[in-house]
Design an enzyme around this catalytic site. Structure first.
Site, PDB file in Angstrom:
ATOM      1  N   GLY B  11      23.214  -8.520 -11.508  1.00 19.22           N
ATOM      2  CA  GLY B  11      23.490  -9.855 -10.980  1.00 19.22           C
ATOM      3  C   GLY B  11      24.866 -10.337 -11.401  1.00 19.22           C
ATOM      4  O   GLY B  11      25.222 -10.254 -12.578  1.00 19.22           O
ATOM      5  N   GLY B  13      26.087 -13.532 -10.724  1.00 16.37           N
ATOM      6  CA  GLY B  13      26.187 -14.990 -10.655  1.00 16.37           C
ATOM      7  C   GLY B  13      26.668 -15.529 -11.992  1.00 16.37           C
ATOM      8  O   GLY B  13      27.290 -14.811 -12.780  1.00 16.37           O
ATOM      9  N   PHE B  14      26.348 -16.783 -12.271  1.00 19.56           N
ATOM     10  CA  PHE B  14      26.817 -17.379 -13.524  1.00 19.56           C
ATOM     11  C   PHE B  14      26.313 -16.615 -14.737  1.00 19.56           C
ATOM     12  O   PHE B  14      27.054 -16.390 -15.694  1.00 19.56           O
ATOM     13  CB  PHE B  14      26.363 -18.841 -13.620  1.00 19.56           C
ATOM     14  CG  PHE B  14      27.144 -19.754 -12.724  1.00 19.56           C
ATOM     15  CD1 PHE B  14      26.589 -20.268 -11.574  1.00 19.56           C
ATOM     16  CD2 PHE B  14      28.450 -20.090 -13.054  1.00 19.56           C
ATOM     17  CE1 PHE B  14      27.328 -21.102 -10.750  1.00 19.56           C
ATOM     18  CE2 PHE B  14      29.191 -20.928 -12.226  1.00 19.56           C
ATOM     19  CZ  PHE B  14      28.634 -21.438 -11.078  1.00 19.56           C
ATOM     20  N   GLU B 173      22.535 -33.758  -2.100  1.00 20.00           N
ATOM     21  CA  GLU B 173      23.923 -33.434  -1.765  1.00 20.00           C
ATOM     22  C   GLU B 173      24.073 -33.027  -0.301  1.00 20.00           C
ATOM     23  O   GLU B 173      25.006 -33.438   0.382  1.00 20.00           O
ATOM     24  CB  GLU B 173      24.446 -32.342  -2.701  1.00 20.00           C
ATOM     25  CG  GLU B 173      24.638 -32.870  -4.111  1.00 20.00           C
ATOM     26  CD  GLU B 173      25.132 -31.825  -5.096  1.00 20.00           C
ATOM     27  OE1 GLU B 173      24.859 -30.631  -4.886  1.00 20.00           O
ATOM     28  OE2 GLU B 173      25.806 -32.210  -6.063  1.00 20.00           O
ATOM     29  N   ASP B 302      18.181 -18.278 -13.556  1.00 25.23           N
ATOM     30  CA  ASP B 302      17.146 -18.797 -12.666  1.00 25.23           C
ATOM     31  C   ASP B 302      15.916 -17.908 -12.554  1.00 25.23           C
ATOM     32  O   ASP B 302      14.887 -18.347 -12.047  1.00 25.23           O
ATOM     33  CB  ASP B 302      17.720 -19.005 -11.254  1.00 25.23           C
ATOM     34  CG  ASP B 302      18.789 -20.089 -11.216  1.00 25.23           C
ATOM     35  OD1 ASP B 302      19.267 -20.395 -10.109  1.00 25.23           O
ATOM     36  OD2 ASP B 302      19.154 -20.624 -12.285  1.00 25.23           O
TER      37      ASP B 302
END
Lengths: 452, 452
Positions: B11, B13-14, B173, B302
Site C-alpha cells: 500500500g 497511501g499515507f 465536503e 484504515d
C-alpha cells in the site's frame, strides 16, 4: 424559430469555436453542439500522452469560453444526422429536439485513419482526444512498470520497445517526448530496469519524416530525435499490428506499446451529407467554404478538403481551421446583408514541430529554424493561442518546472485496473474497459468480485 | 534472500508511504507494492470530484516520491495473497515472483461499504480514488448538460437533484462543494436551466451530521451548508438506490446523481490473513501494531482497528495512518536491534472539514473554530502536507484562481462517450464502459459502428 437567424455550429474545436466567437457581436443566435464539453488544444495533446501536462491544462469547458457571449448557446450532444433539405440537425436521443438552422457550420473534425485496418485500433492507440492521450499515457507508464517486474528478458525487451507509426508532426512529437521520458524523466525511478535502454522506433512510409517540411528540417529533426534515442525508419510500411507488436512485411518488431499517428480521415458526419467527398471522406468545399448547392451550409477544418492554389488540399491544422472559421462568419453576415460571399484565401503563417524539451523545427516561408530558437518560438506561439489565462500560466509553470527539474508532474496511471492477466504480461495491452465491472467499491487490495 | 532484512509494505497511501520514508536511512531493504502508481492525497479528492482540482494536482507518482531513497523499491502490482507461514506476498500474474519478507507492513486501506447492498455501487459512486472522483465529476457535469437539453420538467428536476448519502466529513465536503458548483461556478454557463435551482440533499442516518465533531460545530456546518443551498436531512435511512434515485422507506427522491459517502470497510486483503477482524473487516491489531502471534507482521491505517484509550477504535484518517506508520518503522528497527517494541500512542491533533470555498469547521482539543478562519487553517494544514513542491504551488494557484474568479479549471467531462441512450436521458447514469467498443478511431461526429 427564433426571430433572429439561427446559426448552428457542429463541433467545438478550433473551427467551430472560432466561428462562434467571430459571430459574438452579430445579430444572430448561435448554437454550438459538441459531443464533448470541452475545447481541446490539440497541438499539446501529445504532452498529455507523455505525462508532461494534465488534461485540464490543455482543455477548457466550451461553456466557460462562451459564457459571456450572450448570443451563444452550447449543447452537449451527439449529432445523429444532418438533413439539408428540411434544414435540421437531428441529435441523438429521442427526447431531444432537432435543431432548425438558417445557417449551418460543420466543423466536426477528423478521426484516426487505419487505412482499412480498423482492427489495428485496439493495439495502436491514436491521438485525437483526451481519452486517447490518457490511454497512451497509461500504456506507456504501465509498460515500464511491467518491465520492472519482468524476469523473462525477451518479454522485458518487448515491454521496453515502443513503436510510433507515422512520421508527420504528431508522430515526431510523440516519439521525441517518449524518448525524453525514457532517457531523462524516468531515469532514476526504477531499480531493476534502466529506462534509458528503452527502444523508441518511429516508422514512416515515405522517404523521410516531416514530408510537409523542407528536407533540411527533416534531417535536422532526425538528428535531434537520434539524440533522444529515437530510431527513425523511413520507407517502411506496416502490414500488420497485433498484441505482439508490428509487422513490416516479413520483419516483426515485438512491442507492447504501439502509437498511431499515421493518418486521419474526416468525421463520419460527412457520409450522410450527400455531397462529394475525397478519399479520406473530406467534404470538397467551394471556394467560399459552402457545400455545393447549399449556399447556407458551410464546412471548415479537418473535415474539409479545400483546394489551395495549385490544387493541393490545405493541411488539417489549427491555423487553417481558424482562418476558415473567421471567413465563414464573415460570409454568413454577408449573406444576411444580401452581399456577395467572398472566396477563402489562406495565409500561410508557417508550421512547426517539437522534438523533446528543447528542440523544434519551424518554417515560415523561406525562414527555417531549428533547435532551441525554434522551440522558443513554438512555445511562444502555443502559449499565445491557449484559450484562457489560467491555462497559459499553468502550462508555462508546468513547462518551467519540467524544464528545470526534469520531472513530469502529470505522470499518473488512471482509468483502469491492472489486468489480472494470463501468463504473459498483459498490462500494456488493450484496456480492461471491455470486461471491466461497473463502478464498484475500490481499494488497493486484490480485485474483488464485481457487484452486479 | 537479500543480505539486509527485507521489509515489504503493501500500500502506497499515507500509511505505506510514510512507513517507507521513515525507514529511509535504516539498514533494511524496502519494497513498496501498490496496485496504483501514485500516492493520492485523499483529503482533497472531493475537490477533483467537484472539478476544482485536476487529478495530477493531488497525486504524485510513488516512484517519484521515493526515487532518491536508495533502499526503497517500488512495484506496481496487485497482491493476490499473503502467506504468513511461509512469509511470502504473492502477486497477481504467474510470471511474477512472490516476495519474501522479513517484516511485513500492511497498509492497504479501505474501500466503500454499501452495508450489504453492493448493487447500489452502480448508481451511488463512492470517493476512494481518482477514478471515483473523475466519475463523480463526469456524472455531475453531464447531469447539468442533460438538464439543459431536457424538455420534460419532471425529468429535468430529477437531473437537477443531487443526493449525497452520509453526513461525515466526506459527505459534508462533497455536498458543500456541489452546492457551490451549482450556485456559484456554473451560474452563468447555461441558457435554459438555472443551475442555482439544483437541489442538493445530504442524507445522514444519525441525529446530526459530523457526529465525530462537537454538536456546536455540527450546527455551524448545517447552517453553512444551507447557505450553499444544501438541505441536510438527518435521521434518514436509505433503503434502496436505483437508476431513478433514492428511497427512504416509502419516500422516493428522484435523482440522477447519487454520491456515496456513508461508510467504508477494510480492504479485502484482510480476509485471507487468518486473524480476528471487526465488523467492517478491519484487523484488530495489538498495542504495538503487530498482528496477534505474528511479531514481524504489522498493519496500519484504515484497514486496522486500534482500540484507543476508552476502547473505541481510532478513526480512518491520514494523521492516524501516518503516526502509526512512523511507529511501525520504529518498532521494526527495535525488533532488529533486539530491543522491545513499544505500544502505539495516538496524539490527536484535531480534525476539520470544509464547507464550500470559504468556510470550514475545525477542532483541536477544546478549541473549536468555524467559518473563514477555520478554512484558512484547513488550507494551511493541507498545503503543508502535500507531497511535492509542485503540487503545493499548483494547488495554491488553483485555489487562488478559483477563489478570485469563481471559475473551475478542471471542469472537464472525460472518459466516456455520451450514451446513445434509450428514450429517457441516460447521460447521468451508469457509465458506458460495459458496452463501450474497444478503443476506436474517435471523432466528434456521430458514434460509428465499433471496429471488432
Amino acid at each position: 424559430m427564433a426571430q433572429r437567424p439561427h446559426v448552428v455550429i457542429v463541433g467545438g474545436g478550433f473551427g467551430g469555436l472560432t466561428c462562434a466567437q467571430s459571430l459574438a457581436d452579430e445579430p444572430v443566435d448561435v448554437t454550438l453542439i459538441d459531443s464533448r464539453n470541452h475545447h481541446l488544444f490539440q497541438p499539446l495533446l501529445y504532452q498529455v500522452a507523455m505525462a508532461g501536462l494534465s488534461p485540464a491544462e490543455i482543455a477548457a469547458p466550451i461553456r466557460s469560453v462562451l459564457h459571456e457571449q450572450r448570443n451563444a448557446s452550447v449543447l452537449l450532444a451527439e449529432v445523429e444526422a444532418v438533413d439539408l433539405t428540411s434544414r435540421e440537425v437531428k441529435l441523438v436521443g429521442a427526447e431531444r429536439d432537432s435543431l432548425r438552422f438558417d445557417y449551418l457550420v460543420l466543423a466536426a473534425g477528423a478521426q484516426n485513419h487505419y487505412f482499412g485496418h480498423d482492427d489495428w485500433a485496439r493495439y495502436a492507440v491514436g491521438l485525437k482526444d483526451l481519452d486517447d492521450a490518457v490511454e497512451i499515457r497509461r500504456r506507456v507508464l504501465v509498460a515500464f512498470e511491467a518491465a520492472e517486474c519482468m524476469h523473462d528478458p525477451v518479454e522485458q525487451k518487448r515491454l521496453l520497445t515502443f513503436v510510433v507509426v507515422g512520421g508527420g508532426p504528431t508522430g515526431v512529437e510523440l516519439a521525441g517526448a517518449l524518448g525524453e521520458l525514457a532517457r531523462v524523466v524516468l531515469a532514476r525511478d526504477f531499480r531493476r530496469i534502466n529506462p534509458a535502454s528503452a527502444q523508441v522506433i518511429l516508422l514512416e512510409g515515405g522517404e523521410r519524416i516531416l514530408t510537409s517540411f523542407p528536407e533540411k528540417l527533416s534531417k535536422r529533426a532526425t538528428r535531434d530525435l537520434a539524440g533522444l534515442g529515437v530510431e527513425v525508419r523511413a520507407g517502411t510500411r506496416v502490414t500488420r499490428i497485433d498484441e505482439t507488436g508490428v509487422f513490416l512485411g516479413d520483419q516483426h518488431i515485438p512491442s507492447a506499446t504501439v502509437l498511431w499517428a499515421a493518418g486521419v480521415r474526416a468525421s463520419d458526419l460527412t457520409r450522410g451529407l450527400g455531397v462529394p467527398l475525397d478519399r479520406t471522406g473530406r467534404v470538397l468545399v467551394q471556394a467560399d467554404l459552402t457545400l455545393p448547392n447549399h449556399p447556407s451550409v458551410f464546412a471548415v477544418g479537418d473535415m474539409t478538403s479545400f483546394l489551395h492554389q495549385g490544387g493541393s488540399p490545405l493541411p488539417g491544422t489549427s491555423p487553417v481551421a481558424m482562418q476558415q472559421a473567421r471567413h465563414v462568419a464573415h460570409n454568413v453576415m454577408a449573406s444576411l446583408r444580401g452581399q456577395p460571399m467572398l472566396p477563402f484565401q489562406y495565409v500561410d503563417k508557417g508550421s512547426m514541430a517539437t522534438i523533446g524539451r528543447a528542440a523544434a523545427v519551424a518554417q515560415l516561408g523561406s525562414l527555417k529554424l531549428g533547435g532551441f530558437l525554434a522551440w522558443l518560438l513554438w512555445l511562444a506561439v502555443h502559449i499565445f493561442f491557449l484559450i484562457t489565462f489560467r491555462n497559459r500560466f499553468a502550462v508555462l509553470f508546468n513547462w518551467a518546472y519540467s524544464y528545470f527539474t526534469y520531472k513530469r508532474g502529470a505522470r499518473l496511471i488512471t482509468g483502469h485496473r491492472l489486468t489480472a492477466g494470463p501468463s504473459r504480461s498483459s498490462l500494456a495491452l488493450a484496456p480492461v474497459a471491455e470486461s471491466a465491472p461497473p463502478p464498484a467499491p475500490t481499494g488497493s487490495g486484490p480485485q474483488q468480485a464485481p457487484p452486479r
